[in-house]
Design a protein around this motif. Sequence first.
Motif, short mmCIF file in Angstrom:
data_model
loop_
_atom_site.label_atom_id
_atom_site.label_comp_id
_atom_site.label_asym_id
_atom_site.label_seq_id
_atom_site.Cartn_x
_atom_site.Cartn_y
_atom_site.Cartn_z
N LEU A 63 6.48 -1.21 5.53
CA LEU A 63 5.76 0.07 5.49
C LEU A 63 5.14 0.34 4.12
O LEU A 63 4.02 0.86 4.03
CB LEU A 63 6.70 1.21 5.87
N LYS A 66 2.09 -1.97 3.85
CA LYS A 66 1.04 -1.65 4.81
C LYS A 66 0.33 -0.34 4.49
O LYS A 66 -0.89 -0.26 4.50
CB LYS A 66 1.63 -1.59 6.21
N LYS A 67 1.09 0.72 4.20
CA LYS A 67 0.50 2.04 4.00
C LYS A 67 -0.14 2.22 2.63
O LYS A 67 -1.09 2.97 2.48
CB LYS A 67 1.56 3.13 4.20
N LYS A 69 0.74 3.85 -0.13
CA LYS A 69 0.76 5.18 -0.73
C LYS A 69 1.87 5.23 -1.76
O LYS A 69 2.94 4.68 -1.56
CB LYS A 69 0.99 6.24 0.35
#
Length: 101
Positions: A63, A66-67, A69
Amino acid sequence: MKNKDTIYDIVVHTINLILLGAIGFLAFFSVFNISPNKNMTSSMIAFVTLTLLTVMWAINYWLQVKKRKWVLPIAGTVLFVAISFLILDVGIPFFYDVFIR
């Protein structure tokens, strides 16, 4: 923008290497048990715990990559540590008492 992405990658990979090292540390001391009361159920519980922590770490890492942030490395690491302590301190002794003894 390229520099910001590179810094993010370095931070994410460093944090996750530290978390993976902690899982490896737990795995090492689960394998080398020097206690005289060795039984197979404790080995089974250690294996299940390490598998759960590794899967949880892999999802967290995926995550974060992928994200992309900045809040995810901080929040993901804090949640991983909190859930790990909850599993190791509360969950494992509870299930050991309920199902094994």
